[in-house]
Design a protein around this motif. Sequence first.
Motif, PDB file in Angstrom:
ATOM      1  N   UNK A  24      11.536   2.516  -2.152  1.00  0.00           N
ATOM      2  CA  UNK A  24      11.680   3.784  -2.850  1.00  0.00           C
ATOM      3  C   UNK A  24      10.684   3.761  -3.991  1.00  0.00           C
ATOM      4  N   UNK A  25      10.279   4.927  -4.450  1.00  0.00           N
ATOM      5  CA  UNK A  25       9.496   5.028  -5.671  1.00  0.00           C
ATOM      6  C   UNK A  25      10.426   5.573  -6.738  1.00  0.00           C
ATOM      7  N   UNK A  26      10.481   4.889  -7.875  1.00  0.00           N
ATOM      8  CA  UNK A  26      11.331   5.321  -8.990  1.00  0.00           C
ATOM      9  C   UNK A  26      10.458   5.931 -10.069  1.00  0.00           C
ATOM     10  N   UNK A  66       0.842  -1.209   0.000  1.00  0.00           N
ATOM     11  CA  UNK A  66       0.000   0.000   0.000  1.00  0.00           C
ATOM     12  C   UNK A  66       0.872   1.252   0.000  1.00  0.00           C
ATOM     13  N   UNK A  67       0.523   2.193  -0.885  1.00  0.00           N
ATOM     14  CA  UNK A  67       1.221   3.472  -0.994  1.00  0.00           C
ATOM     15  C   UNK A  67       0.160   4.559  -0.873  1.00  0.00           C
ATOM     16  N   UNK A  88       5.802   6.910   0.558  1.00  0.00           N
ATOM     17  CA  UNK A  88       6.438   5.650   0.196  1.00  0.00           C
ATOM     18  C   UNK A  88       6.715   4.890   1.492  1.00  0.00           C
ATOM     19  N   UNK A  89       6.331   3.621   1.569  1.00  0.00           N
ATOM     20  CA  UNK A  89       6.570   2.867   2.805  1.00  0.00           C
ATOM     21  C   UNK A  89       8.056   2.733   3.130  1.00  0.00           C
ATOM     22  N   UNK A  90       8.386   2.718   4.402  1.00  0.00           N
ATOM     23  CA  UNK A  90       9.758   2.484   4.844  1.00  0.00           C
ATOM     24  C   UNK A  90      10.251   1.162   4.268  1.00  0.00           C
ATOM     25  N   UNK A  91      11.480   1.167   3.785  1.00  0.00           N
ATOM     26  CA  UNK A  91      12.050  -0.029   3.182  1.00  0.00           C
ATOM     27  C   UNK A  91      11.856  -0.084   1.673  1.00  0.00           C
ATOM     28  N   UNK A 107      -5.418   8.847  -9.417  1.00  0.00           N
ATOM     29  CA  UNK A 107      -4.162   8.394  -8.831  1.00  0.00           C
ATOM     30  C   UNK A 107      -3.383   7.607  -9.881  1.00  0.00           C
ATOM     31  N   UNK A 108      -2.096   7.354  -9.641  1.00  0.00           N
ATOM     32  CA  UNK A 108      -1.341   6.521 -10.576  1.00  0.00           C
ATOM     33  C   UNK A 108      -2.068   5.189 -10.784  1.00  0.00           C
TER      34      UNK A 108
END
Length: 157
Positions: free
Chosen positions: A70-72, A9-10, A65-68, A24-25
């Motif tokens: 990254x969003x690219x 989940x983001x 972005x959840x910990x652990x 949303x995306x």
Amino acid sequence: MSDGMEQVRVGFLWDEGADRTVGLPSYASDGAAGADLRANFPGRTGQDIAPGGRAVIPTGLRIAVPTGYEAQLRPRSGLARDHGITLPNSPGTIDSDYRGPLGVIVMNLGDETFHISHGDRIAQLVLAPVVRAVFEEATHLDDTRRGSGGFGSTGRR
């Protein structure tokens, strides 16, 4: 999701004045790794990017972005092929502790001015796990077949 892909989940928040109908995306196909991000201009207008030019295109969103992870941010292949539109810092990284506006740096490597309209798909967002390194000084490095060979040292094949 029945295809075996993990789901994470983001969270997103809309910027004040953003057009929520842009959405949303979203993933364009079941096997897509990247979700399409759309331009969301405050005045519902658009922006021209001249050949060789670049601009930060707003998405109207903020991301958690959840910990652990990254969003690219990555270019869309059709825009690159057809118009020379790319992201100069690709892949752009959105860290898990960033909460500011989500903008996309877009560059025109094509020969003609390119117009980005409100709602256009401008980039792909890929969520990826992050592994943090422990950097330490070493007394030596192990030998490899390549050794200290630089750019192109492994040949053409």
